[in-house]
Design a protein around this motif. Structure first.
Motif, PDB file in Angstrom:
ATOM      1  N   ILE A 181      -7.785   1.399 -21.954  1.00 28.72           N
ATOM      2  CA  ILE A 181      -6.772   0.401 -21.403  1.00 28.72           C
ATOM      3  C   ILE A 181      -5.828   1.086 -20.410  1.00 28.72           C
ATOM      4  O   ILE A 181      -5.749   0.648 -19.292  1.00 28.72           O
ATOM      5  CB  ILE A 181      -6.023  -0.505 -22.538  1.00 28.72           C
ATOM      6  N   THR A 182      -5.248   2.115 -20.629  1.00 28.61           N
ATOM      7  CA  THR A 182      -4.390   2.807 -19.641  1.00 28.61           C
ATOM      8  C   THR A 182      -5.357   3.143 -18.377  1.00 28.61           C
ATOM      9  O   THR A 182      -4.673   3.148 -17.321  1.00 28.61           O
ATOM     10  CB  THR A 182      -3.825   4.086 -20.424  1.00 28.61           C
ATOM     11  N   LEU A 183      -6.362   3.729 -18.776  1.00 27.78           N
ATOM     12  CA  LEU A 183      -7.255   4.154 -17.641  1.00 27.78           C
ATOM     13  C   LEU A 183      -7.693   3.051 -16.832  1.00 27.78           C
ATOM     14  O   LEU A 183      -7.655   3.267 -15.605  1.00 27.78           O
ATOM     15  CB  LEU A 183      -8.584   4.860 -18.263  1.00 27.78           C
ATOM     16  N   SER A 184      -7.730   1.718 -17.453  1.00 20.01           N
ATOM     17  CA  SER A 184      -8.225   0.581 -16.627  1.00 20.01           C
ATOM     18  C   SER A 184      -6.868   0.428 -15.786  1.00 20.01           C
ATOM     19  O   SER A 184      -7.130  -0.013 -14.336  1.00 20.01           O
ATOM     20  CB  SER A 184      -8.474  -0.436 -17.269  1.00 20.01           C
ATOM     21  N   PHE A 185      -5.588   0.602 -15.900  1.00 22.59           N
ATOM     22  CA  PHE A 185      -4.730   0.284 -15.333  1.00 22.59           C
ATOM     23  C   PHE A 185      -4.572   1.403 -14.108  1.00 22.59           C
ATOM     24  O   PHE A 185      -4.166   0.910 -12.951  1.00 22.59           O
ATOM     25  CB  PHE A 185      -3.266   0.338 -16.049  1.00 22.59           C
ATOM     26  N   VAL A 186      -4.958   2.466 -14.622  1.00 21.31           N
ATOM     27  CA  VAL A 186      -4.808   3.754 -13.419  1.00 21.31           C
ATOM     28  C   VAL A 186      -5.613   3.586 -12.412  1.00 21.31           C
ATOM     29  O   VAL A 186      -5.343   3.582 -11.287  1.00 21.31           O
ATOM     30  CB  VAL A 186      -5.036   4.995 -14.121  1.00 21.31           C
ATOM     31  N   LEU A 187      -6.823   2.975 -13.140  1.00 17.95           N
ATOM     32  CA  LEU A 187      -7.970   3.013 -11.991  1.00 17.95           C
ATOM     33  C   LEU A 187      -7.627   1.654 -11.043  1.00 17.95           C
ATOM     34  O   LEU A 187      -7.809   1.737  -9.767  1.00 17.95           O
ATOM     35  CB  LEU A 187      -9.317   2.365 -12.720  1.00 17.95           C
ATOM     36  N   ALA A 193      -4.726   0.521 -10.176  1.00 16.74           N
ATOM     37  CA  ALA A 193      -3.799   1.012  -9.295  1.00 16.74           C
ATOM     38  C   ALA A 193      -4.329   1.598  -8.117  1.00 16.74           C
ATOM     39  O   ALA A 193      -3.689   1.455  -7.263  1.00 16.74           O
ATOM     40  CB  ALA A 193      -2.788   1.522 -10.487  1.00 16.74           C
ATOM     41  N   GLY A 194      -5.089   2.495  -8.518  1.00 14.02           N
ATOM     42  CA  GLY A 194      -5.580   3.677  -7.564  1.00 14.02           C
ATOM     43  C   GLY A 194      -6.273   2.876  -6.368  1.00 14.02           C
ATOM     44  O   GLY A 194      -6.119   3.237  -5.170  1.00 14.02           O
ATOM     45  N   ILE A 195      -7.236   1.870  -6.621  1.00 13.34           N
ATOM     46  CA  ILE A 195      -8.013   1.356  -5.818  1.00 13.34           C
ATOM     47  C   ILE A 195      -7.109   0.233  -4.968  1.00 13.34           C
ATOM     48  O   ILE A 195      -7.394   0.275  -3.866  1.00 13.34           O
ATOM     49  CB  ILE A 195      -9.249   0.522  -6.237  1.00 13.34           C
ATOM     50  N   GLY A 196      -6.108  -0.300  -5.732  1.00 13.72           N
ATOM     51  CA  GLY A 196      -5.145  -1.072  -4.948  1.00 13.72           C
ATOM     52  C   GLY A 196      -4.314  -0.457  -3.982  1.00 13.72           C
ATOM     53  O   GLY A 196      -4.165  -0.658  -2.846  1.00 13.72           O
ATOM     54  N   ALA A 197      -3.775   0.735  -4.310  1.00 10.67           N
ATOM     55  CA  ALA A 197      -3.314   1.630  -3.641  1.00 10.67           C
ATOM     56  C   ALA A 197      -3.968   2.042  -2.300  1.00 10.67           C
ATOM     57  O   ALA A 197      -3.560   2.170  -1.139  1.00 10.67           O
ATOM     58  CB  ALA A 197      -2.683   3.061  -4.136  1.00 10.67           C
ATOM     59  N   LEU A 198      -5.144   2.649  -2.485  1.00  9.21           N
ATOM     60  CA  LEU A 198      -6.324   3.128  -1.404  1.00  9.21           C
ATOM     61  C   LEU A 198      -6.202   1.776  -0.582  1.00  9.21           C
ATOM     62  O   LEU A 198      -6.217   1.854   0.667  1.00  9.21           O
ATOM     63  CB  LEU A 198      -7.666   3.418  -2.088  1.00  9.21           C
ATOM     64  N   ALA A 199      -6.671   0.548  -0.974  1.00  7.01           N
ATOM     65  CA  ALA A 199      -6.440  -0.563  -0.092  1.00  7.01           C
ATOM     66  C   ALA A 199      -5.333  -0.670   0.824  1.00  7.01           C
ATOM     67  O   ALA A 199      -5.410  -0.957   2.076  1.00  7.01           O
ATOM     68  CB  ALA A 199      -6.850  -1.772  -0.833  1.00  7.01           C
ATOM     69  N   GLY A 200      -4.118  -0.566  -0.017  1.00  6.03           N
ATOM     70  CA  GLY A 200      -2.890  -0.746   0.765  1.00  6.03           C
ATOM     71  C   GLY A 200      -2.937   0.176   1.889  1.00  6.03           C
ATOM     72  O   GLY A 200      -2.249   0.038   2.973  1.00  6.03           O
ATOM     73  N   CYS A 201      -3.347   1.455   1.758  1.00  7.57           N
ATOM     74  CA  CYS A 201      -3.288   2.507   2.772  1.00  7.57           C
ATOM     75  C   CYS A 201      -4.463   2.127   3.919  1.00  7.57           C
ATOM     76  O   CYS A 201      -3.733   2.187   5.093  1.00  7.57           O
ATOM     77  CB  CYS A 201      -3.640   3.917   2.164  1.00  7.57           C
ATOM     78  N   VAL A 202      -5.332   1.887   3.560  1.00 12.65           N
ATOM     79  CA  VAL A 202      -6.551   1.651   4.717  1.00 12.65           C
ATOM     80  C   VAL A 202      -5.974   0.322   5.627  1.00 12.65           C
ATOM     81  O   VAL A 202      -6.367   0.362   6.710  1.00 12.65           O
ATOM     82  CB  VAL A 202      -7.775   1.614   3.904  1.00 12.65           C
ATOM     83  N   VAL A 203      -5.611  -0.634   4.892  1.00 11.98           N
ATOM     84  CA  VAL A 203      -5.549  -1.872   5.749  1.00 11.98           C
ATOM     85  C   VAL A 203      -3.907  -1.763   6.614  1.00 11.98           C
ATOM     86  O   VAL A 203      -3.469  -2.590   7.470  1.00 11.98           O
ATOM     87  CB  VAL A 203      -5.711  -3.271   5.172  1.00 11.98           C
ATOM     88  N   SER A 204      -3.171  -1.170   6.021  1.00  8.01           N
ATOM     89  CA  SER A 204      -1.876  -0.863   6.494  1.00  8.01           C
ATOM     90  C   SER A 204      -1.645  -0.881   7.970  1.00  8.01           C
ATOM     91  O   SER A 204      -0.781  -1.800   8.463  1.00  8.01           O
ATOM     92  CB  SER A 204      -1.046   0.245   5.778  1.00  8.01           C
ATOM     93  N   PRO A 205      -2.334  -0.087   8.851  1.00  5.89           N
ATOM     94  CA  PRO A 205      -2.086  -0.086  10.199  1.00  5.89           C
ATOM     95  C   PRO A 205      -2.542  -1.359  10.719  1.00  5.89           C
ATOM     96  O   PRO A 205      -1.821  -1.842  11.907  1.00  5.89           O
ATOM     97  CB  PRO A 205      -3.312   0.880  10.768  1.00  5.89           C
ATOM     98  N   ILE A 206      -3.400  -2.201  10.083  1.00  4.58           N
ATOM     99  CA  ILE A 206      -3.902  -3.331  10.578  1.00  4.58           C
ATOM    100  C   ILE A 206      -2.710  -4.940  10.260  1.00  4.58           C
ATOM    101  O   ILE A 206      -2.138  -5.534  10.868  1.00  4.58           O
ATOM    102  CB  ILE A 206      -4.949  -4.058  10.694  1.00  4.58           C
ATOM    103  N   THR A 207      -2.499  -4.582   9.070  1.00  4.80           N
ATOM    104  CA  THR A 207      -1.864  -5.789   8.473  1.00  4.80           C
ATOM    105  C   THR A 207      -0.293  -5.677   8.184  1.00  4.80           C
ATOM    106  O   THR A 207       0.357  -6.332   7.894  1.00  4.80           O
ATOM    107  CB  THR A 207      -2.455  -6.209   6.916  1.00  4.80           C
ATOM    108  N   GLN A 208       0.112  -4.435   8.274  1.00 10.23           N
ATOM    109  CA  GLN A 208       1.287  -3.964   7.798  1.00 10.23           C
ATOM    110  C   GLN A 208       2.064  -4.165   6.471  1.00 10.23           C
ATOM    111  O   GLN A 208       1.243  -4.990   5.621  1.00 10.23           O
ATOM    112  CB  GLN A 208       2.321  -4.443   8.813  1.00 10.23           C
TER     113      GLN A 208
END
Lengths: 260, 296, 352
Positions: free
Chosen positions: B191-197, B199-214
């Motif tokens: 369960i901890t791992l599922s939260f980590v995982l 969170a990780g892909i959410g963060a990655l998405a946040g970085c990648v689209v940040s230049p466009i969507t801010q």
């Protein structure tokens, strides 16, 4: 054999229910006469509880008809069926938590009451009188079943056996024409089971028809007027207790496998 | 001209669709292992984007993104260990309220750390005006970045769940937690791992689209609703379908600007969510019969 | 039972009088403004308490109903119909005294709906919307119900924020006072502060009495039975779907009435009243109060809302409510009044 000279109270015709690949109940028909105790038995997984849920409206049936007091009840909601005078209990006790035993039984009076949201909020004298009448009636039922002493106890803090009786009282408080009991002896010891048998006969003697789904053969054989036996969703017998006990088919599929 | 505009809207829709899809996948990962809908899912995207912007001040871009993903994963794991792990059979209502509370706390922490300002990472390649031309349609390279990252994430996740021991254990945990425990799988860690995982892909998405969507401290709750819409559209628990649903929602939203004021853009997707919940809660691609057996 | 209920209401009224006298003695009369606002927020919250604690249904969109009430009233009482003075319909409305004339900010004559007419329209509109949204929404359970109500709240928020008629981000201001009865006016005017304090808390006391009566009635028992074991309630003839729906509508009406009154008291309403954070805040207070405890909820609402409105939480206002929400649900899901430190410590040690 009871001669069917009058219309039966409950008539189940060719009822069927399928869950995915499993035919839980197949083409079952039977009827229950007014003022009798009828039992539905069968080994685990025979479809007893499914049948019960079909009759009480908790599951929609795939095929067949169910008639209660000359009204077709298949396809009706559970609360509508309860309103017609068919009341049920549950195999796993479902008392209302955070409510006293009396309040639990008073919920059984629901179908007999009228007061709505507005009346309830205003708490006018007429509404209060109606409420008091239901309170008295609920206490009467509890008295009849010998649990009046626990009226003000939180229902879920009672012993298991007492909770079963509260559930029975709650179902009786609706003043049903017919009572559906889902394994009323489940989890009870021998003494409590005997008491339960007495209570059920007492209820029948007050003119209430009873349909029991039961695993405990000793309870059923002693008090039932008629017994339906299910096996793998199909009816294999429908007769008086003695005849059922001697039915070779029943002995093979049920008594042979279960030493109850 | 019309066709060109059409494609511009389509591309914008795909970009937003990527991030919705990834938030939706995040919901699914946690839902699959725990049966919990994590209302703080959108906050992971915010945390990832904001942390990366801060790290970028003194680290090169790839390292800043890596750092942001790792930090957000740590936060995700920490949240699970502090708030979720030790609850014994919590009710659904209790879990909803707790994760909503967590999302508020994370958001307010974001406000304290980064203020109300809108920030963004630089474009990974080129800048705002650089564009690749596909037959007259101009596409920012960043759009390709986000589509690519989304595709890689989905493929890697699938490989992870299908072919690694850990992934299989997580799936076992999802299928039947008690049985998984009996088999010696440390379900709590899963369960901890599922939260980590997630969170990780959410963060990655946040970085990648940040230049466009801010990125801003408050974007989380909006994304959570969109992500949930996507998860529902695809059928809760079905990550591949969530990707398709993400693009559908992104494109729908993008084209809604054509016929309605921008202010109502959110109302469109939420109306879609409500319509889905009312008419077909098992999702566009879900199995109705199986859905009925689920316990909510 | 009944005497106890009336006794508690009397204690509430006594406490209200005591607060007013205290502020008078301490020379802090201006505190009454926040106490009055607290009362109106408490009105929404006790309505939500009935829905969450007794019918067992969560709503993350109750600020939406507050906004529907407040905005309807604000729009109708600030719209200027003097241009249509000659038309037949306007004439009829004036005859029925549904329209009243008053002076606007610049001394011009304007013609708009009487606050009572606006209030009735607001409540009717809320009932219609609550039924329309409630029928499909309440078929859902758990996460789905939470998300659907959250979605409803978000739609209301983005509609008021994005619509010029509703003043967009600025909201609607210069909403007139609400003359309830001759001599009783809902208004933020400093001279009417004491009066409004009593109007607001009187409304809360009435609301509490109605809800307490309801809980101990046939309907109340049916509601509690739904929360306890829904299928068993159904088997007892309780039309669970209808009861949930009616409770949803009733609690929406509480929210809308609070919205109407607070809007007239504040002289305006803004989109922040419709925000999700407000809805979450109401849920938080019901949770802290113990879900199925109207009194616990009212006490917590009075305390937390007052502290928040007086600005004691500073810029951490939202964070405080988020934190409260998490802590209560983690350590004492039955509400703060049920918090049992000893068992909690024991549990922690067992774990360690």
């Amino acid at each position: 054999m009871i001669v069917p000279d009058i219309m039966p109270l409950l008539e189940v015709n060719n009822i069927g229910k399928r869950f995915g690949g499993l035919q839980a109940v197949k083409d079952v028909s039977f009827s229950v006469q007014r003022g009798t105790i009828k039992a539905v038995i069968g080994p685990n997984g025979a479809g007893k509880t499914t049948l019960f849920n079909l009759v009480s409206g908790f599951l929609p049936s795939d095929t067949g008809t169910i008639t209660f007091r000359d009204t077709a009840i298949h396809g009706k909601e559970p609360h509508q069926i309860a309103g017609l005078g068919l009341s049920r209990t549950f195999q796993h006790i479902r008392l209302f938590s955070h409510m006293t035993a009396l309040e639990n039984v008073m919920v059984g009076r629901h179908v007999k009451g009228r007061a709505g949201f507005l009346a309830g909020m205003l708490g006018l004298p007429g509404t209060r009188r109606e409420d008091q009448a239901h309170r008295d009636r609920a206490l009467e039922v509890m008295d009849l079943l010998g649990i009046a002493a626990f009226a003000d106890t939180d229902a879920t803090s009672l012993s298991y056996g007492q909770q079963r009786v509260v559930e029975l009282a709650r179902a009786l408080a609706t003043e049903p024409a017919m009572l559906l009991l889902d394994e009323p002896a489940a989890g009870l010891n021998m003494r409590e089971t005997a008491d339960m048998a007495k209570l059920i006969m007492k209820i029948r003697d007050r003119g209430i028809t009873v349909l029991i789904v039961e695993h405990d053969m000793s309870l059923v054989m002693n008090i039932s007027d008629e017994i339906v036996v299910l096996s793998y969703g199909e009816k294999i017998a429908d007769d008086m207790p003695l005849a059922v006990q001697q039915n070779p088919h029943v002995i093979r599929v049920y008594l042979g496998e279960d030493d109850a | 001209m019309f066709l060109e505009l059409f494609f511009q809207y389509l591309v914008a829709g795909l970009t937003y669709g990527t991030i919705y899809a990834i938030v939706g996948i995040g919901f699914n990962i946690i839902y699959n292992t725990t049966g919990i809908i994590n209302f703080a899912q959108g906050e992971f995207v915010m945390l990832g984007g904001m942390t990366a912007v801060s790290l970028y001040a003194f680290l090169p871009l790839p390292l800043a993104i890596l750092g942001a993903v790792i930090i957000t994963m740590a936060v995700g794991g920490l949240i699970e260990m502090v708030f979720i792990r030790w609850l014994v059979k919590p009710s659904v209502l209790r879990m909803i309220i707790i994760t909503i509370g967590i999302s508020i706390l994370v958001r307010e922490a974001g406000l304290v750390l980064w203020g109300e300002g809108v920030r963004s990472l630089p474009y990974f390649t080129g800048n705002e005006i650089s564009a690749l031309s596909f037959g007259g349609v101009r596409v920012s390279p960043q759009v390709l970045w986000s589509l690519g990252v989304c595709a890689i994430v989905v493929v890697l996740l699938n490989l992870f769940f299908k072919f690694t021991m850990l992934g299989r254990e997580m799936r076992a945990c999802a299928a039947n937690r008690d049985a998984a425990t009996l088999c010696g799988i440390p379900t709590r860690n899963m369960i901890t791992l599922s939260f980590v995982l997630s969170a990780g892909i959410g963060a990655l998405a946040g970085c990648v689209v940040s230049p466009i969507t801010q990125t801003q401290y408050a974007i989380g709750s909006g994304l959570a609703i969109k992500g949930f819409t996507v998860a529902i559209l695809g059928g809760l628990g079905n990550s591949m379908a969530a990707v398709a649903a993400g693009f559908i929602l992104g494109i729908l939203e993008s084209f809604s600007i054509w016929v309605m004021p921008t202010a109502y853009k959110d109302a469109i997707s939420i109306s879609l969510l409500l319509a889905m919940l009312f008419l077909r809660p098992s999702g566009l691609f879900g199995n109705r019969e199986a859905f009925k057996l689920k316990d909510f | 039972m009944r005497t106890g209920r009336h006794f508690h209401i009397l204690i509430l009224l006594a406490a209200v009088v005591a607060v007013q006298l205290l502020t008078l003695v301490a020379g802090k009369g201006f505190y009454l403004t926040q106490f009055t606002m607290t009362a109106y927020y408490s009105l929404i919250i006790i309505g939500l308490c009935l829905l969450m604690g007794y019918a067992g249904q969560i709503s993350l969109g109750h600020a939406g109903f507050f906004a529907i009430g407040g905005y309807t009233s604000a729009v109708l009482t600030t719209v200027d119909l003097s241009a249509y003075k000659g038309s037949a319909l306007t004439g009829i409305l004036i005859k029925l005294s549904l329209l009243t004339g008053r002076q606007d900010l610049y001394g011009g004559q304007m013609l708009s709906f009487h606050p009572w007419a606006a209030c009735v329209v607001a409540v009717i509109l809320t009932v219609i919307i609550a039924y329309a949204i409630g029928v499909p929404v309440l078929k859902l359970k758990g996460h789905y119900l939470a998300m659907a109500t959250l979605g409803f709240g978000t739609i209301i928020y983005s509609v008021v924020l994005g619509t010029q008629k509703f003043g967009a981000a600025d909201g609607i201001s210069s909403v007139p006072a609400f003359p309830l009865l001759p001599g009783l006016v809902v208004s933020g005017a400093p001279g009417l502060r004491v009066q409004n304090f009593y109007i607001a808390w009187g409304l809360v006391a009435c609301g509490m009495l109605l809800l307490l009566n309801l809980i101990d009635s046939r309907v109340g028992r049916a509601l509690r039975s739904i929360h306890g074991a829904e299928d068993a309630a159904n088997a007892m003839g309780v039309d669970t779907a209808r009861y949930k729906l009616n409770t949803f509508v009733l609690s929406a009406v509480f929210a809308a009435v609070a919205g109407v009154f607070l809007t007239h008291f504040n002289g305006g309403i803004g989109p922040s009243e419709a925000s999700i954070m407000k809805s979450v805040r109401y849920v938080a207070i019901v949770a802290v109060g113990g879900m199925a405890s109207l009194w616990g909820t009212l006490i917590m609402s009075a305390a937390l809302n007052f502290l928040s409105l007086r600005g004691y939480f500073g810029s951490f206002d939202d964070a405080v409510f988020g934190g409260v929400l998490v802590l209560i649900m983690l350590f004492s899901p039955e509400g703060i009044l049920q918090f049992d430190a000893r068992t909690m410590v024991k549990k922690l040690f067992q774990r360690a």
